[in-house]
Design a protein around this motif. Sequence first.
Motif, mmCIF file in Angstrom:
data_model
loop_
_atom_site.group_PDB
_atom_site.id
_atom_site.type_symbol
_atom_site.label_atom_id
_atom_site.label_comp_id
_atom_site.label_asym_id
_atom_site.label_seq_id
_atom_site.Cartn_x
_atom_site.Cartn_y
_atom_site.Cartn_z
ATOM 1 N N GLU A 31 0.827 -1.211 0.000
ATOM 2 C CA GLU A 31 0.000 0.000 0.000
ATOM 3 C C GLU A 31 0.859 1.258 0.000
ATOM 4 O OE1 GLU A 31 -2.711 -0.257 3.261
ATOM 5 O OE2 GLU A 31 -3.766 -2.021 2.467
ATOM 6 N N GLU A 32 2.109 1.132 -0.385
ATOM 7 C CA GLU A 32 3.007 2.275 -0.408
ATOM 8 C C GLU A 32 2.845 3.089 -1.688
ATOM 9 O OE1 GLU A 32 7.052 1.176 0.478
ATOM 10 O OE2 GLU A 32 6.394 -0.446 1.813
ATOM 11 N N GLU A 33 3.318 4.314 -1.649
ATOM 12 C CA GLU A 33 3.282 5.171 -2.827
ATOM 13 C C GLU A 33 4.234 4.615 -3.885
ATOM 14 O OE1 GLU A 33 1.827 8.406 -4.991
ATOM 15 O OE2 GLU A 33 1.236 7.687 -2.987
ATOM 16 N N PRO A 34 3.748 4.339 -5.088
ATOM 17 C CA PRO A 34 4.620 3.724 -6.101
ATOM 18 C C PRO A 34 5.700 4.678 -6.609
ATOM 19 C CG PRO A 34 2.475 4.238 -7.035
ATOM 20 C CD PRO A 34 2.358 4.473 -5.561
ATOM 21 N N LYS A 35 6.873 4.107 -6.862
ATOM 22 C CA LYS A 35 7.970 4.854 -7.474
ATOM 23 C C LYS A 35 8.058 4.582 -8.981
ATOM 24 C CE LYS A 35 10.901 4.839 -3.332
ATOM 25 N NZ LYS A 35 12.221 4.429 -2.774
ATOM 26 N N VAL A 36 7.460 3.474 -9.399
ATOM 27 C CA VAL A 36 7.530 3.034 -10.788
ATOM 28 C C VAL A 36 6.120 2.695 -11.255
ATOM 29 C CG1 VAL A 36 8.425 1.263 -12.359
ATOM 30 C CG2 VAL A 36 9.875 2.156 -10.523
ATOM 31 N N HIS A 37 5.826 2.969 -12.521
ATOM 32 C CA HIS A 37 4.520 2.647 -13.103
ATOM 33 C C HIS A 37 4.766 1.837 -14.377
ATOM 34 C CE1 HIS A 37 2.465 5.702 -10.541
ATOM 35 N NE2 HIS A 37 3.677 6.261 -10.603
ATOM 36 N N ILE A 38 4.088 0.698 -14.500
ATOM 37 C CA ILE A 38 4.280 -0.134 -15.690
ATOM 38 C C ILE A 38 2.954 -0.674 -16.212
ATOM 39 C CG2 ILE A 38 6.641 -0.845 -15.141
ATOM 40 C CD1 ILE A 38 5.525 -3.465 -14.057
#
Length: 237
Positions: A31-38
């Motif tokens: 549930e953490e803020e994402p650093k990467v989006h794919i």
Amino acid sequence: MVNTYKFADIPVEVKTRGMYFGECCEDYLCEEEPKVHILATDEDLEYERAQSEENIPFSKSYLEFIALYRQFCEKVLDYGVVLCHGSVIEYQGNAYMFTAPSGTGKSTHARLWRECFGDEVVMINDDKPLLKFEEDGIYAYGTPWDGKHHLSTNKRAKLVGICFLHQSPTNEIQKIGADRAVPLLMNQIYRPRSAEKLLKTMEYADKLIAMVPMYEMGCTISKEAVKIAYKAMKLCE
């Protein structure tokens, strides 16, 4: 469907269309803020279909699973993470990697460690572990991309040795230098398609060879091979 997962301690937002990815990666949800989006496009799926060495009609959902990992591995080079084909086990708190061309016997060797040392040995990943560079060393991480036997654990351990295996009628292991290790490692490390990212991967490969002892071993399918490998690699921790 959109969910956030964490691989190699890096939160990543993943957009999926098929169900296979979510089923395999449930243990990695966060549930953490994402650093990467794919996400994987139809073009990405067709690329994976073309790369397959097996004449098997893979489902789009499975191809998406593979394509998304490729996307992730290319993006997290910026976070000090590389993919290296191999079997990684943890024993007494340390990670040991065994790598070789497919079908050579790295998974069998890793299995023999578990048979030899029992429950103290944990399979971190049997096919596609992630290696992350940190200030105090390099850590091997489990992933759900774990080979045909699906052997992996969502954990990490400090990598203390990489051993390149080949089949032999006798057991013999030796520590090797960069001149021998570079071509062996480059055959097993993930190589991105872009020249820029490939250059960065080669830089990580050089660091990996400088930071982690490298070995080459000819071995039989035996517990004796395990004991010889452990004795040699333990001495250099």
